[in-house]
Design a protein around this motif. Sequence first.
Motif, PDB file in Angstrom:
ATOM      1  N   LEU A   1       0.811  -1.218   0.000  1.00  0.00           N
ATOM      2  CA  LEU A   1       0.000   0.000   0.000  1.00  0.00           C
ATOM      3  C   LEU A   1       0.841   1.262   0.000  1.00  0.00           C
ATOM      4  O   LEU A   1       0.349   2.331  -0.391  1.00  0.00           O
ATOM      5  N   LYS A   2       2.072   1.151   0.413  1.00  0.00           N
ATOM      6  CA  LYS A   2       2.928   2.337   0.488  1.00  0.00           C
ATOM      7  C   LYS A   2       3.870   2.442  -0.701  1.00  0.00           C
ATOM      8  O   LYS A   2       3.943   3.492  -1.354  1.00  0.00           O
ATOM      9  N   GLU A   3       4.584   1.384  -1.022  1.00  0.00           N
ATOM     10  CA  GLU A   3       5.687   1.475  -1.963  1.00  0.00           C
ATOM     11  C   GLU A   3       5.310   1.186  -3.408  1.00  0.00           C
ATOM     12  O   GLU A   3       5.998   1.635  -4.325  1.00  0.00           O
ATOM     13  N   ALA A   4       4.253   0.423  -3.662  1.00  0.00           N
ATOM     14  CA  ALA A   4       3.893   0.077  -5.038  1.00  0.00           C
ATOM     15  C   ALA A   4       3.418   1.312  -5.796  1.00  0.00           C
ATOM     16  O   ALA A   4       2.991   2.309  -5.197  1.00  0.00           O
ATOM     17  N   ALA A   5       3.494   1.252  -7.106  1.00  0.00           N
ATOM     18  CA  ALA A   5       3.036   2.362  -7.942  1.00  0.00           C
ATOM     19  C   ALA A   5       1.560   2.630  -7.677  1.00  0.00           C
ATOM     20  O   ALA A   5       0.737   1.718  -7.693  1.00  0.00           O
TER      21      ALA A   5
ATOM     22  N   GLY B   1      -8.913   0.806  -7.531  1.00  0.00           N
ATOM     23  CA  GLY B   1      -9.442   2.046  -8.093  1.00  0.00           C
ATOM     24  C   GLY B   1      -8.715   3.268  -7.567  1.00  0.00           C
ATOM     25  O   GLY B   1      -8.405   4.205  -8.327  1.00  0.00           O
ATOM     26  N   ASP B   2      -8.418   3.269  -6.276  1.00  0.00           N
ATOM     27  CA  ASP B   2      -7.704   4.410  -5.690  1.00  0.00           C
ATOM     28  C   ASP B   2      -6.270   4.487  -6.218  1.00  0.00           C
ATOM     29  O   ASP B   2      -5.751   5.580  -6.482  1.00  0.00           O
ATOM     30  N   ALA B   3      -5.621   3.340  -6.354  1.00  0.00           N
ATOM     31  CA  ALA B   3      -4.257   3.335  -6.891  1.00  0.00           C
ATOM     32  C   ALA B   3      -4.238   3.835  -8.328  1.00  0.00           C
ATOM     33  O   ALA B   3      -3.303   4.538  -8.736  1.00  0.00           O
ATOM     34  N   ARG B   4      -5.250   3.475  -9.089  1.00  0.00           N
ATOM     35  CA  ARG B   4      -5.341   3.984 -10.464  1.00  0.00           C
ATOM     36  C   ARG B   4      -5.430   5.512 -10.462  1.00  0.00           C
ATOM     37  O   ARG B   4      -4.782   6.191 -11.262  1.00  0.00           O
ATOM     38  N   THR B   5      -6.253   6.041  -9.582  1.00  0.00           N
ATOM     39  CA  THR B   5      -6.410   7.497  -9.512  1.00  0.00           C
ATOM     40  C   THR B   5      -5.076   8.176  -9.215  1.00  0.00           C
ATOM     41  O   THR B   5      -4.711   9.173  -9.844  1.00  0.00           O
TER      42      THR B   5
ATOM     43  N   ARG C   1      -7.198   9.327   1.205  1.00  0.00           N
ATOM     44  CA  ARG C   1      -7.841   9.011   2.488  1.00  0.00           C
ATOM     45  C   ARG C   1      -8.206   7.534   2.565  1.00  0.00           C
ATOM     46  O   ARG C   1      -8.020   6.892   3.608  1.00  0.00           O
ATOM     47  N   ARG C   2      -8.731   6.992   1.487  1.00  0.00           N
ATOM     48  CA  ARG C   2      -9.136   5.582   1.513  1.00  0.00           C
ATOM     49  C   ARG C   2      -7.923   4.653   1.613  1.00  0.00           C
ATOM     50  O   ARG C   2      -7.984   3.611   2.284  1.00  0.00           O
ATOM     51  N   LEU C   3      -6.818   4.998   0.952  1.00  0.00           N
ATOM     52  CA  LEU C   3      -5.605   4.180   1.082  1.00  0.00           C
ATOM     53  C   LEU C   3      -5.061   4.228   2.509  1.00  0.00           C
ATOM     54  O   LEU C   3      -4.602   3.213   3.050  1.00  0.00           O
ATOM     55  N   LEU C   4      -5.103   5.404   3.140  1.00  0.00           N
ATOM     56  CA  LEU C   4      -4.697   5.503   4.544  1.00  0.00           C
ATOM     57  C   LEU C   4      -5.614   4.664   5.430  1.00  0.00           C
ATOM     58  O   LEU C   4      -5.153   3.992   6.367  1.00  0.00           O
ATOM     59  N   ASP C   5      -6.917   4.712   5.160  1.00  0.00           N
ATOM     60  CA  ASP C   5      -7.861   3.890   5.937  1.00  0.00           C
ATOM     61  C   ASP C   5      -7.542   2.406   5.774  1.00  0.00           C
ATOM     62  O   ASP C   5      -7.591   1.640   6.746  1.00  0.00           O
ATOM     63  N   ALA C   6      -7.221   1.996   4.538  1.00  0.00           N
ATOM     64  CA  ALA C   6      -6.903   0.586   4.292  1.00  0.00           C
ATOM     65  C   ALA C   6      -5.650   0.178   5.073  1.00  0.00           C
ATOM     66  O   ALA C   6      -5.591  -0.917   5.648  1.00  0.00           O
ATOM     67  N   ARG C   7      -4.660   1.059   5.124  1.00  0.00           N
ATOM     68  CA  ARG C   7      -3.457   0.735   5.888  1.00  0.00           C
ATOM     69  C   ARG C   7      -3.758   0.680   7.379  1.00  0.00           C
ATOM     70  O   ARG C   7      -3.255  -0.199   8.095  1.00  0.00           O
ATOM     71  N   ASP C   8      -4.573   1.617   7.884  1.00  0.00           N
ATOM     72  CA  ASP C   8      -4.973   1.564   9.296  1.00  0.00           C
ATOM     73  C   ASP C   8      -5.625   0.226   9.627  1.00  0.00           C
ATOM     74  O   ASP C   8      -5.319  -0.411  10.640  1.00  0.00           O
ATOM     75  N   ALA C   9      -6.559  -0.185   8.764  1.00  0.00           N
ATOM     76  CA  ALA C   9      -7.271  -1.444   9.008  1.00  0.00           C
ATOM     77  C   ALA C   9      -6.319  -2.630   8.955  1.00  0.00           C
ATOM     78  O   ALA C   9      -6.426  -3.572   9.756  1.00  0.00           O
ATOM     79  N   LEU C  10      -5.374  -2.606   8.030  1.00  0.00           N
ATOM     80  CA  LEU C  10      -4.409  -3.700   7.920  1.00  0.00           C
ATOM     81  C   LEU C  10      -3.540  -3.773   9.174  1.00  0.00           C
ATOM     82  O   LEU C  10      -3.290  -4.862   9.704  1.00  0.00           O
ATOM     83  N   HIS C  11      -3.085  -2.621   9.666  1.00  0.00           N
ATOM     84  CA  HIS C  11      -2.286  -2.604  10.902  1.00  0.00           C
ATOM     85  C   HIS C  11      -3.083  -3.194  12.066  1.00  0.00           C
ATOM     86  O   HIS C  11      -2.571  -4.004  12.846  1.00  0.00           O
TER      87      HIS C  11
ATOM     88  N   GLY D   1       0.608   3.918  -4.778  1.00  0.00           N
ATOM     89  CA  GLY D   1       0.426   3.818  -3.340  1.00  0.00           C
ATOM     90  C   GLY D   1       0.697   5.129  -2.617  1.00  0.00           C
ATOM     91  O   GLY D   1       0.811   6.199  -3.224  1.00  0.00           O
ATOM     92  N   LEU D   2       0.817   5.042  -1.306  1.00  0.00           N
ATOM     93  CA  LEU D   2       0.933   6.239  -0.476  1.00  0.00           C
ATOM     94  C   LEU D   2       2.210   7.026  -0.755  1.00  0.00           C
ATOM     95  O   LEU D   2       2.218   8.253  -0.655  1.00  0.00           O
TER      96      LEU D   2
END
Length: 763
Positions: A184-188, A273-277, A218-228, A190-191
Motif C-alpha cells: 500500500l505504500k511502496e507500489a506504484a 481504483g484508488d491506486a489507479r487514480t 484518504r481511503r488508502l490511509l484507511d486501508a493501511r490503518d485497518a491492515l495494521h 500507493g501512499l
Amino acid sequence: MTSLTTTTGPTGDGRLVVNEVAGVPGGIGAEARSARADALDAWLRGIFPARAGIALVAVGGLGRRQCAPYGDLDLVLLHAGVPGIDELAASLWYPIWDAGLRLDHSVRTVPEALSVAQDDVKVALGLLDARHVAGDPVLADQLVRTAADHWRRTAVRQLPGLREITTARWETHGELAFLLEGDLKEAAGGLRDVGLLRAIATAGVTDALRPAVHAAHRRLLDARDALHQQVGRRVDRLVAQERDGAAALLGLRATDAGEVTGDGDALLRRVAGDARTVSHALDDAWRAADRLRAGRHRTAGGRPLRRPVARDVVEQDGELVLARAAIGARPDPSLSLRVAAAAATTRLPIARATCEWLAAYCPPLPAPWPPAARAALITLLGAGPGLVPAWETCDRYGLIDGWLPEWTRLRSLPQHNPVHRFTLDRHLVQAAYEASRHTRDVDRPDLLLLGAFLHDIGKGLPGDHSTVGAPVAEVVATRIGLPEDEAALIARLVRLHLLLPDVATRRDLSDPKTIAGVAERVGDTTTLDLLHGLVRADAAATGPAAWSEWKGRLVAELVARVRTALDTGVVPAPPAPDPALVAGPLPVVHLGEDRVSVAAADRRGLLATVAGCLALHRLEVISADAATVDGRALVQCRVQPRYGLAPDPIALRADLRRAVGGDVSVTQRLRGRALAARGQSAAPRVVWHREAATDAVLLELRAADAAGLLYRVACALDEAGAQVRAARISTLGGDVVDAFYLVGGWPSDADRARIEAAVLAAV
C-alpha cells in the motif's frame, strides 16, 4: 504530560513492537490518525529536554499528522550549535526506544539539514512534511520555510532524478492497481506516490492534488490503518489472508453461506481504483514537469509544433492529440481505437483533453465493428511494451467499456490462486503483450492476440472458466467482426487453453492414447500452434511460478508429437529406452542435469525406492517412468532441486546403488524421513480416469505438496499390489496433482476402493 505505557512482545524476527499505547488511540480514519498525532505530540513534549536553542521536528507520518496504528516515528533534533547535543539527543531517543517505538532520527543544524536536502532528493521531499513538535518554534520554522523555498526553486531540476528513483521503486514493488498482494505504500499508485504529488504541487508545476486524489489518499490511509489493526503490527502489504479481516474493519462486508464476513474482494477492488487514480495523476504531473523543463516547441509563426503520426492523430508537445480535421468532422466510431493504437505503437501518451473529447463525442461502435476498428484493436494488442500504458489510459477515461461491455465485470477482479500476481483485467492485457512475442510462430497472429486477450474472460462466472468463457469469447469475436469460422476458433482456443499444460504435466506423453486424444481435440496444426503460443503467453502473464524450463520442454514435446499425429495420421511410437540401461552389469545409475535413470534386477517396489532416495536428497520428481526390459526394471525420472541447490552427485549415486540393491539401512532412512513429513498434508482426494491410457488405468491424487509424497504413495501402491508404469507430478502453488498409471484395467469397484484407501492413508 501524557504518559506512554507499552506492552511489547517479540515478533518473528526478534524485534519488539508496540501492541498497546496508553493515551495513543487506535481506530481507523482521519480523526483517529489526527488523535494519534496529538497524543504522540503531547508525549514527546513531555520527554523533550528543556534547553534553549533546540527544537524537535517531526517528518513522515507524524509530520503530516497521518499516524498509522503501528507506524514509525521520523524525528529531527534541530540545534543552533548547542554544546553537548549528543547527550541531549540520547536523553530523548532512549525513552522512545524503551517504549518499543520504531524511530528514524537525525541531529542537525538548519544549514546541515538544508545541505543534506540539497544533495539527497528524498531528504528534500521529507522536509516538505516537517512540522514543529517541541522546543524552539523559531528554529523549526526557519527549517520548514527554507526547505520549502529551496524545493520550489530547485524542483524542476531535481524531478528527473526523483523520477529515476521512483521508477526503480516501481520495478521492485509493481503496480498496486493490478497486484493481488500489493504494498500500500511502496507500489506504484500507493501512499509514497501521493507524497510525490504533494511535492510536485508544492513546486507549482501543476495542480496534482485534485479532489479525486485527496479522496483516494484518504481511503488508502484507511486501508493501511485497518491492515495494521488486523495484523497487530506494522505491515503495508495487503496479503490475501488478511484482506477479509481488514475489509470487515472498514465496513466492507459480504454474506457467505449465511455468515457475514469481510469482503476482501471489495477491498481489493477499492484499493485498485484508488491506486489507479493516484497513478493517473502522477503520470499527468510527470508530463507537465517534462513540458516545463523542455519548453514548448513552436513554429516560426508561434503555433505549437505538430507532427502527424497516424490517420487523424498528431504529436504535440510529446503527447498525442487529434488532428483538427478529425475534430471538425463527424467522428468516426473507430477513432478512439485508432488513437489508442497510435499511442501504443509510438509509446507516446494521449493528451488528457483528447481522452476527454473521445469519451464525450466519439460515437459507439456498431456491431459488427468496421474493419478499421478491428485492425486498430489488433494493432493495439500487438504493440508490445506500449500496450499496457495505452490501455490503462483508455480505461481511465471509460473508453474500454465502450469497446467491450464485458470489461466492467473484469476490471480489478481478484484471482484467488497463489500463482497469479495480477488482477484479471491486467492479466488479460499482459497475456496479449506476452503473445506479441510469439506472433511470428503462428499462421494467424491476429487470432493469437485475440485468443490471449480473451482466454480467461469466463472467470468470475459460475462454472469452469474455460467452458463458460468460450461462448462469451465467441460473442466478443463476432461483435469485433470476425467471420463465423474464426469466431468459432477463438472460442475453441478459450475452451482448450489449459489443454497442453495439463496434459504435458499430468499425462504420459509416450502413451499413444494421450497423443491421439489431444490431436482429436485440437483438430489441426493451425490450432495447435495457436494453443502453444497462448499457453506460453498465459504462463508469462501469470507469474514466475506458472512456468519453468521443464514445463516448457514437456509442452514442446507434446506439441511435437501431436503435430506428427496431425500431419501423418500416425501416432508416434514411444521412445526406446536408453541403451545404456539395458546392457552391462546391474545396477546402473545415470545422473543428468535434470534426469535420474536407474536399472536394477526386476523386483517390485523399485519406483518407490528410487523416489524415496531422491526425496532424501531433496530432489523433486516431476515425472517418472517404469518399465521392464529383458528382466531388468528401469526407472527414469525428471527431477529438480526442491530448494534450488543440487545435491552432491557422489552421495546421491552411492545411495541409489545401495537402495536399489536392497540395502536395509538406506530404506530405513527413507521411511523415517517420509514419516516425518506426513503432518504437512491436507485433505486429499483421489480421481480415477478409466479411459485415459492404452494399457493402464489412471489414478489421480490431489493433495497438499510435501517432501517424500511420491515415495509414500508409491510404497502404498506397491504394498496394495498395484504396478506403476508411469507417474506425473504437477505442482500448483501448495498443492499437487499426481497422476499414477496403474497397469491393468482394475474393473472391480472393490479393488479400486482398496487402492484408493491405501493411497489416502499414505498421504
